[in-house]
Design an enzyme around this catalytic site. Structure first.
Site, PDB file in Angstrom:
ATOM      1  N   TYR A   1      52.066  -6.427 -63.579  1.00  0.00           N
ATOM      2  CA  TYR A   1      52.966  -7.587 -63.494  1.00  0.00           C
ATOM      3  C   TYR A   1      54.190  -7.372 -64.379  1.00  0.00           C
ATOM      4  CZ  TYR A   1      54.429 -12.487 -63.876  1.00  0.00           C
ATOM      5  OH  TYR A   1      55.135 -13.657 -63.860  1.00  0.00           O
TER       6      TYR A   1
ATOM      7  N   LYS B   1      58.135  -7.141 -63.094  1.00  0.00           N
ATOM      8  CA  LYS B   1      59.221  -8.024 -63.519  1.00  0.00           C
ATOM      9  C   LYS B   1      60.369  -7.229 -64.165  1.00  0.00           C
ATOM     10  CE  LYS B   1      57.660 -12.054 -62.221  1.00  0.00           C
ATOM     11  NZ  LYS B   1      58.274 -12.799 -61.122  1.00  0.00           N
TER      12      LYS B   1
HETATM   13  N1  LIG Z   1      53.913 -20.257 -64.554  1.00  0.00           N
HETATM   14  C1  LIG Z   1      54.340 -19.447 -65.487  1.00  0.00           C
HETATM   15  O1  LIG Z   1      53.902 -19.514 -66.645  1.00  0.00           O
HETATM   16  C2  LIG Z   1      55.393 -18.425 -65.176  1.00  0.00           C
HETATM   17  C3  LIG Z   1      55.966 -17.731 -66.234  1.00  0.00           C
HETATM   18  C4  LIG Z   1      56.966 -16.788 -65.972  1.00  0.00           C
HETATM   19  C5  LIG Z   1      57.352 -16.549 -64.661  1.00  0.00           C
HETATM   20  N2  LIG Z   1      56.773 -17.234 -63.640  1.00  0.00           N
HETATM   21  C6  LIG Z   1      57.211 -16.939 -62.298  1.00  0.00           C
HETATM   22  O2  LIG Z   1      57.591 -18.109 -61.604  1.00  0.00           O
HETATM   23  C7  LIG Z   1      57.294 -17.966 -60.226  1.00  0.00           C
HETATM   24  C8  LIG Z   1      56.519 -19.161 -59.709  1.00  0.00           C
HETATM   25  O3  LIG Z   1      55.338 -19.266 -60.430  1.00  0.00           O
HETATM   26  P1  LIG Z   1      54.463 -20.600 -60.417  1.00  0.00           P
HETATM   27  O4  LIG Z   1      53.780 -20.638 -61.714  1.00  0.00           O
HETATM   28  O5  LIG Z   1      55.276 -21.745 -59.965  1.00  0.00           O
HETATM   29  O6  LIG Z   1      53.385 -20.228 -59.283  1.00  0.00           O
HETATM   30  P2  LIG Z   1      52.443 -21.165 -58.393  1.00  0.00           P
HETATM   31  O7  LIG Z   1      52.413 -22.567 -58.897  1.00  0.00           O
HETATM   32  O8  LIG Z   1      51.180 -20.414 -58.259  1.00  0.00           O
HETATM   33  O9  LIG Z   1      53.205 -21.195 -56.974  1.00  0.00           O
HETATM   34  C9  LIG Z   1      53.364 -20.018 -56.255  1.00  0.00           C
HETATM   35  C10 LIG Z   1      54.091 -20.287 -54.942  1.00  0.00           C
HETATM   36  O10 LIG Z   1      54.262 -19.033 -54.273  1.00  0.00           O
HETATM   37  C11 LIG Z   1      53.599 -19.075 -53.017  1.00  0.00           C
HETATM   38  N3  LIG Z   1      52.944 -17.792 -52.780  1.00  0.00           N
HETATM   39  C12 LIG Z   1      52.042 -17.166 -53.576  1.00  0.00           C
HETATM   40  N4  LIG Z   1      51.638 -16.006 -53.012  1.00  0.00           N
HETATM   41  C13 LIG Z   1      52.284 -15.934 -51.835  1.00  0.00           C
HETATM   42  C14 LIG Z   1      52.263 -14.987 -50.793  1.00  0.00           C
HETATM   43  N5  LIG Z   1      51.499 -13.899 -50.838  1.00  0.00           N
HETATM   44  N6  LIG Z   1      53.055 -15.197 -49.721  1.00  0.00           N
HETATM   45  C15 LIG Z   1      53.832 -16.307 -49.653  1.00  0.00           C
HETATM   46  N7  LIG Z   1      53.873 -17.232 -50.599  1.00  0.00           N
HETATM   47  C16 LIG Z   1      53.096 -17.059 -51.676  1.00  0.00           C
HETATM   48  C17 LIG Z   1      52.593 -20.173 -53.119  1.00  0.00           C
HETATM   49  O11 LIG Z   1      52.337 -20.639 -51.819  1.00  0.00           O
HETATM   50  P3  LIG Z   1      50.932 -21.314 -51.433  1.00  0.00           P
HETATM   51  O12 LIG Z   1      51.001 -22.708 -51.976  1.00  0.00           O
HETATM   52  O13 LIG Z   1      50.928 -21.305 -49.965  1.00  0.00           O
HETATM   53  O14 LIG Z   1      49.868 -20.487 -52.084  1.00  0.00           O
HETATM   54  C18 LIG Z   1      53.325 -21.188 -53.997  1.00  0.00           C
HETATM   55  O15 LIG Z   1      54.232 -21.934 -53.256  1.00  0.00           O
HETATM   56  C19 LIG Z   1      56.541 -16.641 -60.092  1.00  0.00           C
HETATM   57  O16 LIG Z   1      57.484 -15.654 -59.691  1.00  0.00           O
HETATM   58  C20 LIG Z   1      56.115 -16.323 -61.481  1.00  0.00           C
HETATM   59  O17 LIG Z   1      56.037 -14.930 -61.696  1.00  0.00           O
HETATM   60  C21 LIG Z   1      55.796 -18.168 -63.876  1.00  0.00           C
HETATM   61  C1  LIG Z   2      55.194 -11.901 -59.596  1.00  0.00           C
HETATM   62  O1  LIG Z   2      56.323 -12.706 -59.665  1.00  0.00           O
HETATM   63  C2  LIG Z   2      56.078 -14.024 -60.085  1.00  0.00           C
HETATM   64  C3  LIG Z   2      57.379 -14.791 -60.082  1.00  0.00           C
HETATM   65  O2  LIG Z   2      58.424 -14.091 -59.511  1.00  0.00           O
HETATM   66  C4  LIG Z   2      55.494 -14.045 -61.480  1.00  0.00           C
HETATM   67  O3  LIG Z   2      55.208 -15.364 -61.909  1.00  0.00           O
HETATM   68  C5  LIG Z   2      54.255 -13.256 -61.445  1.00  0.00           C
HETATM   69  O4  LIG Z   2      53.737 -13.180 -62.733  1.00  0.00           O
HETATM   70  C6  LIG Z   2      54.547 -11.872 -60.894  1.00  0.00           C
HETATM   71  N1  LIG Z   2      53.334 -11.176 -60.801  1.00  0.00           N
HETATM   72  C7  LIG Z   2      53.266  -9.912 -61.109  1.00  0.00           C
HETATM   73  C8  LIG Z   2      51.923  -9.338 -61.066  1.00  0.00           C
HETATM   74  O5  LIG Z   2      54.236  -9.264 -61.416  1.00  0.00           O
END
Ligand SMILES: NC(=O)c1ccc[n+]([C@@H]2O[C@H](COP(=O)([O-])OP(=O)(O)OC[C@H]3O[C@@H](n4cnc5c(N)ncnc54)[C@H](OP(=O)(O)O)[C@@H]3O)[C@@H](O)[C@H]2O)c1
Ligand SMILES: *[C@@H]1O[C@H](CO)[C@@H](O)[C@H](O)[C@H]1NC(C)=O
Ligand SMILES: *[C@@H]1O[C@H](CO)[C@@H](O)[C@H](O)[C@H]1NC(C)=O
Ligand SMILES: *[C@@H]1O[C@H](CO)[C@@H](O)[C@H](O)[C@H]1NC(C)=O
Length: 352
Positions: free
Chosen positions: A227, A231
């Site tokens: 991951y 990134k």
């Molecule tokens: N949360 C954190 O702490 C954090 C920190 C740093 C960066 N980020 C980044 O922020 C972004 C969003 O994260 P989040 O925490 O909001 O995630 P999340 O709540 O798990 O939401 C993920 C979204 O992506 C969709 N998705 C996942 N896998 C998919 C696939 N294979 N094909 C199509 N759609 C897919 C999901 O759709 P479904 O509902 O249909 O599953 C959902 O709408 C990610 O890129 C992550 O790396 C998150």
């Molecule tokens: C993939 O990207 C999403 C958001 O862009 C991030 O939250 C997630 O941690 C990433 N996962 C990996 C394995 O890089």
């Protein structure tokens, strides 16, 4: 010049004349220190201005309220869902893209009735990397009048922190496919339309492509190695693209975040360091365009949430993002998260 030298000798004492070389070295280093200090003060001031003083980016530049569209991936949950809602609130129509069609139908309905904008959706599983996915997306955006914003938010992480040597090939392949390959191909499907829309419409001055990055890409994260690398890949790609698209009036930014409450992070309680998606996205859109907030040292990079921004700035200004210390702290944190996740899995297994 001579007068300046005379003045300096006057200030530091006439004895210095007997030691011209050490004096010159000390003066040179002092000026260098002063120069670096001034740069740091300026950079910190800019950070504070971005976070707390400058007005929010006006989305009129991207054609808000004139019928322009935004495309959001990973739109059905978490951060992506908030991007969709807040962009609609600003007056952009939205195309929602993610995996689960039923969630997209409900969200599209909610957004169009609440915010009086148009919505469309497209469901596909980004981990399959099928050409049809991108063709369908390209066809959809090309059927619209003008598209000005793309939010690359879809992402997948490891289900729990895991040593790289124990990571299954399937998991690491999925992460790279969803986070990198799909993001690049989705951008190739949508960005040409953004470039054309900005060029064609007189009342739109800019396009915007934001890609969700992570602190895992900023500073290497043990036990999330794949991951973390995925990134970091996005960071370099994003910056190169930003430079390529600047002459075409498309602003390209990678948005860095430490933890946010969501299904992915499995964290439910907010704190000073962990905002919810609504707070996080608000800070990102507030600084959309060319601002950097906590990422002052990086072109085309934005660390928008106030506490993340301060953390990013101070890590960079002190030990540095690649320091052994920071990676060590990160290691211990993820060993701990892994232990707790394994214990929880064991408890659940016993209950069954
Ligand atoms: N949360 C954190 O702490 C954090 C920190 C740093 C960066 N980020 C980044 O922020 C972004 C969003 O994260 P989040 O925490 O909001 O995630 P999340 O709540 O798990 O939401 C993920 C979204 O992506 C969709 N998705 C996942 N896998 C998919 C696939 N294979 N094909 C199509 N759609 C897919 C999901 O759709 P479904 O509902 O249909 O599953 C959902 O709408 C990610 O890129 C992550 O790396 C998150
Ligand atoms: C993939 O990207 C999403 C958001 O862009 C991030 O939250 C997630 O941690 C990433 N996962 C990996 C394995 O890089
Ligand atoms: C902006 O331009 C488009 C056509 O390029 C037009 O349809 C729209 O009404 C204009 N909006 C405003 C507010 O001028
Ligand atoms: C970030 O770190 C680099 C490398 O150590 C340094 O040159 C730069 O001045 C730092 N930027 C800020 C804003 O402190």
């Amino acid at each position: 010049m001579c007068e300046i030298v005379e003045y300096i000798y006057e200030v530091i004492g006439e004895n210095a004349r007997d030691y011209p070389l050490p004096t010159a070295a000390i003066l040179g280093l002092s000026f260098l220190g002063l120069f670096k200090f001034t740069l740091s003060v300026l950079s910190y001031t800019k950070l504070l201005l971005d976070l707390f003083v400058l007005p929010a980016t006006n989305f009129k530049r991207y054609g808000a309220k004139t019928g322009a569209w935004a495309v959001v991936t990973g739109a059905s949950d978490g951060i992506g869902k908030e991007f969709s809602i807040q962009l609609a609130k600003k007056g952009l129509n939205v195309v929602l893209v993610s995996r689960t069609e039923s969630k997209l139908v409900a969200l599209a309905e909610e957004i169009s009735s609440k915010y009086k904008v148009e919505t469309k959706y497209l469901a596909f599983d980004a981990s399959t990397d099928k050409p049809e996915n991108y063709q369908a997306l390209s066809k959809l955006v090309n059927s619209l009048d003008s598209v000005t914003v793309l939010i690359n938010n879809v992402g997948q992480s490891h289900s729990i922190p895991v040593p790289f040597l124990e990571t299954t090939v399937e998991e690491l392949q999925n992460i790279i496919t969803v986070n990198d390959t799909a993001t690049l191909k989705i951008t190739q499907a949508v960005a040409p339309k953004i470039v054309a829309s900005v060029k064609a419409a007189k009342n739109i001055s800019k396009g915007l492509i934001m890609t969700m990055g992570s602190f895992s890409g900023l500073t290497p994260t043990p036990l999330l190695a794949t991951y973390s690398g995925s990134k970091a890949f996005l960071q370099a790609w994003n910056n190169a693209l930003a430079s390529e698209l600047a002459p075409q009036n498309v602003e390209v930014q990678i948005v860095l975040s430490y933890l946010v409450t969501s299904a992915m992070s499995k964290i439910r309680r907010t704190s000073a360091l962990i905002p919810n998606p609504k707070q996080f996205v608000h800070s990102a859109l507030r600084n959309a365009g060319t601002r950097r907030a906590g990422a002052q040292e990086r072109y085309a990079t934005l660390t928008p949430y106030w506490s993340h921004a301060l953390m990013h700035w101070w890590i960079n200004a002190t030990v540095g993002v690649f320091s052994k210390l920071v990676i060590g702290i990160n290691y211990n944190m993820h060993v701990d998260i892994r232990k707790r996740a394994l214990r929880k899995a064991e408890r659940l297994a016993k209950q069954q």
